[in-house]
Scaffold this motif. Sequence first.
Motif, mmCIF file in Angstrom:
data_model
loop_
_atom_site.group_PDB
_atom_site.id
_atom_site.type_symbol
_atom_site.label_atom_id
_atom_site.label_comp_id
_atom_site.label_asym_id
_atom_site.label_seq_id
_atom_site.Cartn_x
_atom_site.Cartn_y
_atom_site.Cartn_z
ATOM 1 N N ASN A 59 0.559 -0.862 -0.308
ATOM 2 C CA ASN A 59 -0.021 -0.068 -0.176
ATOM 3 C C ASN A 59 0.803 1.626 -0.294
ATOM 4 O O ASN A 59 1.816 1.122 0.640
ATOM 5 N N TYR A 60 0.681 1.926 -0.541
ATOM 6 C CA TYR A 60 1.808 3.455 -1.084
ATOM 7 C C TYR A 60 0.788 4.810 -1.011
ATOM 8 O O TYR A 60 -0.407 4.508 -2.160
ATOM 9 N N LYS A 61 0.841 5.904 -0.308
ATOM 10 C CA LYS A 61 -0.217 7.205 0.017
ATOM 11 C C LYS A 61 1.202 8.021 0.476
ATOM 12 O O LYS A 61 1.648 7.639 1.355
ATOM 13 N N VAL A 62 0.388 9.079 -0.614
ATOM 14 C CA VAL A 62 1.202 10.271 0.063
ATOM 15 C C VAL A 62 -0.142 11.444 0.630
ATOM 16 O O VAL A 62 -0.772 11.589 -0.782
ATOM 17 N N GLU A 63 0.105 12.070 1.546
ATOM 18 C CA GLU A 63 -0.296 12.751 1.991
ATOM 19 C C GLU A 63 0.315 14.398 1.817
ATOM 20 O O GLU A 63 1.326 14.636 2.833
ATOM 21 N N GLN A 64 -0.244 15.198 2.289
ATOM 22 C CA GLN A 64 0.206 16.829 1.876
ATOM 23 C C GLN A 64 -1.253 17.605 2.696
ATOM 24 O O GLN A 64 -2.250 17.180 2.584
ATOM 25 N N GLN A 65 -0.845 18.854 3.667
ATOM 26 C CA GLN A 65 -1.784 18.882 4.449
ATOM 27 C C GLN A 65 -1.782 20.264 4.333
ATOM 28 O O GLN A 65 -1.269 21.066 3.557
ATOM 29 N N ASP A 66 -3.097 20.695 4.080
ATOM 30 C CA ASP A 66 -3.794 22.409 3.728
ATOM 31 C C ASP A 66 -3.426 23.178 5.003
ATOM 32 O O ASP A 66 -3.519 23.170 5.689
ATOM 33 N N THR A 67 -2.592 24.461 4.733
ATOM 34 C CA THR A 67 -2.257 25.871 5.074
ATOM 35 C C THR A 67 -3.496 25.755 5.365
ATOM 36 O O THR A 67 -3.053 27.282 5.797
ATOM 37 N N MET A 68 -4.371 26.186 4.947
ATOM 38 C CA MET A 68 -5.511 26.728 5.414
ATOM 39 C C MET A 68 -5.706 26.304 6.921
ATOM 40 O O MET A 68 -6.447 26.772 7.739
ATOM 41 N N ASP A 69 -6.653 25.356 6.189
ATOM 42 C CA ASP A 69 -7.586 25.031 7.432
ATOM 43 C C ASP A 69 -7.056 23.459 7.998
ATOM 44 O O ASP A 69 -7.061 22.495 9.337
ATOM 45 N N ALA A 70 -5.461 22.916 8.056
ATOM 46 C CA ALA A 70 -4.485 21.530 8.064
ATOM 47 C C ALA A 70 -5.068 20.621 8.574
ATOM 48 O O ALA A 70 -4.868 19.357 8.995
ATOM 49 N N THR A 71 -6.582 20.424 7.098
ATOM 50 C CA THR A 71 -6.683 19.138 6.773
ATOM 51 C C THR A 71 -5.284 18.636 6.110
ATOM 52 O O THR A 71 -4.897 19.486 5.242
ATOM 53 N N TRP A 72 -5.574 17.087 6.040
ATOM 54 C CA TRP A 72 -4.507 16.158 4.878
ATOM 55 C C TRP A 72 -5.480 16.083 3.922
ATOM 56 O O TRP A 72 -6.821 15.144 4.333
ATOM 57 N N PHE A 73 -4.598 15.768 2.667
ATOM 58 C CA PHE A 73 -5.640 15.798 1.565
ATOM 59 C C PHE A 73 -4.703 14.875 0.642
ATOM 60 O O PHE A 73 -3.458 14.725 0.925
ATOM 61 N N ILE A 74 -4.525 13.562 -0.212
ATOM 62 C CA ILE A 74 -4.200 12.280 -0.378
ATOM 63 C C ILE A 74 -3.780 13.232 -2.459
ATOM 64 O O ILE A 74 -4.529 13.822 -2.809
ATOM 65 N N LEU A 75 -2.201 13.480 -2.521
ATOM 66 C CA LEU A 75 -1.768 13.566 -3.165
ATOM 67 C C LEU A 75 -2.301 12.680 -4.848
ATOM 68 O O LEU A 75 -2.747 11.737 -4.697
ATOM 69 N N GLU A 76 -2.757 13.599 -5.244
ATOM 70 C CA GLU A 76 -2.665 12.417 -6.626
ATOM 71 C C GLU A 76 -1.713 12.082 -7.510
ATOM 72 O O GLU A 76 -1.048 12.753 -8.032
ATOM 73 N N ASN A 77 -2.490 10.308 -7.583
ATOM 74 C CA ASN A 77 -1.634 9.452 -8.264
ATOM 75 C C ASN A 77 -0.112 9.239 -7.567
ATOM 76 O O ASN A 77 0.525 8.993 -7.881
ATOM 77 N N TYR A 78 -0.336 9.559 -5.729
ATOM 78 C CA TYR A 78 0.604 9.248 -5.063
ATOM 79 C C TYR A 78 0.130 8.295 -4.625
ATOM 80 O O TYR A 78 -0.115 7.468 -2.879
ATOM 81 N N HIS A 79 -1.459 7.213 -4.846
ATOM 82 C CA HIS A 79 -1.932 6.631 -3.732
ATOM 83 C C HIS A 79 -2.580 5.421 -4.154
ATOM 84 O O HIS A 79 -3.323 5.254 -5.673
ATOM 85 N N ASN A 80 -2.273 4.079 -4.393
ATOM 86 C CA ASN A 80 -2.310 3.247 -4.605
ATOM 87 C C ASN A 80 -2.257 1.705 -3.882
ATOM 88 O O ASN A 80 -1.381 1.875 -3.048
ATOM 89 N N SER A 81 -2.365 0.637 -4.429
ATOM 90 C CA SER A 81 -1.962 -0.446 -4.006
ATOM 91 C C SER A 81 -1.276 -1.659 -4.644
ATOM 92 O O SER A 81 -2.281 -1.947 -5.911
ATOM 93 N N LEU A 82 -0.671 -2.229 -4.779
ATOM 94 C CA LEU A 82 0.305 -3.296 -5.821
ATOM 95 C C LEU A 82 0.713 -4.974 -4.356
ATOM 96 O O LEU A 82 0.525 -4.863 -3.799
ATOM 97 N N ASN A 83 0.141 -5.140 -5.378
ATOM 98 C CA ASN A 83 0.144 -7.142 -5.473
ATOM 99 C C ASN A 83 1.455 -7.481 -6.628
ATOM 100 O O ASN A 83 0.553 -6.995 -7.814
#
Length: 263
Positions: A1-25
């Motif tokens: 499993n692979y996921k990269v998240e980034q924190q929003d500078t405005m409201d401090a919430t976390w969101f997943i970066l597009e193309n950096y989230h997947n699960s590999l078998n």
Amino acid sequence: NYKVEQQDTMDATWFILENYHNSLNYKEQVSAAYLMYSNEMDSFPLSYQIGLRYEHSDVEANYVLTNERYPRTFEGWFPTLHLSYKVDEERSYQLSYSKRVNRPRRWHLVPFFSFSSERTIFAGNPNLNPSYTHSYEFSKLNYWKKGSFLASVYYRHSTDVIDRILQAETSTVNSVIPFNIGTSDDYGLELTGSYRPDKKLKLRASFNLYHQNIDGEYGGQNLDANYVSWNTRWSVQYILPKDIIFQTSFNYRAKTQDTQGEV
């Protein structure tokens, strides 16, 4: 499993970066069979060893979230031949040939195996083919009571060479992705020696001088490289009281050239 998240500078919430989230078998099955025969002639001081290996590899990378499947099948025959001519108890000559395979590693196939910064994307390539190498070597071996010395000249020809290529995705983002770029020819001289003046001290040294010529191309970009380089390694081992072994080593690699610059 692979996921990269980034924190929003405005409201401090976390969101997943597009193309950096997947699960590999990832599945790899390698089946092989080999035969080897060796013999030494009675009337002539020549020994030989002949081998042949067949290998079949099934590799599949499955990206679960995007439902992408990349099945790959590699197979081939790999012969080896080794001849040794013994002049006397201290000298011998050796001649060898072998065919080898360098299969793409797992991290070469995963689409996003590293996120180092927002400016550089290190990605894999699930469509890589293995690289095959034909290796020829001629060497002279000297044995003494306290050491040995091996001098070898070699030539290696490789096809479907794998190299990581730097490309500009946007004006601020670069990608580094491995591709099969072409062929490589290596010529070299290698010297290796060991010396043991007493039971406690052991010295080893090696030196490798080589010329590499890469004939490469990808996407219309010329990726040729032609250079001469060398490397050396020394090591000292000493047995201290109470069987404690002290070892130190020195390793040096001179400047080399890859398909897009110098190292």
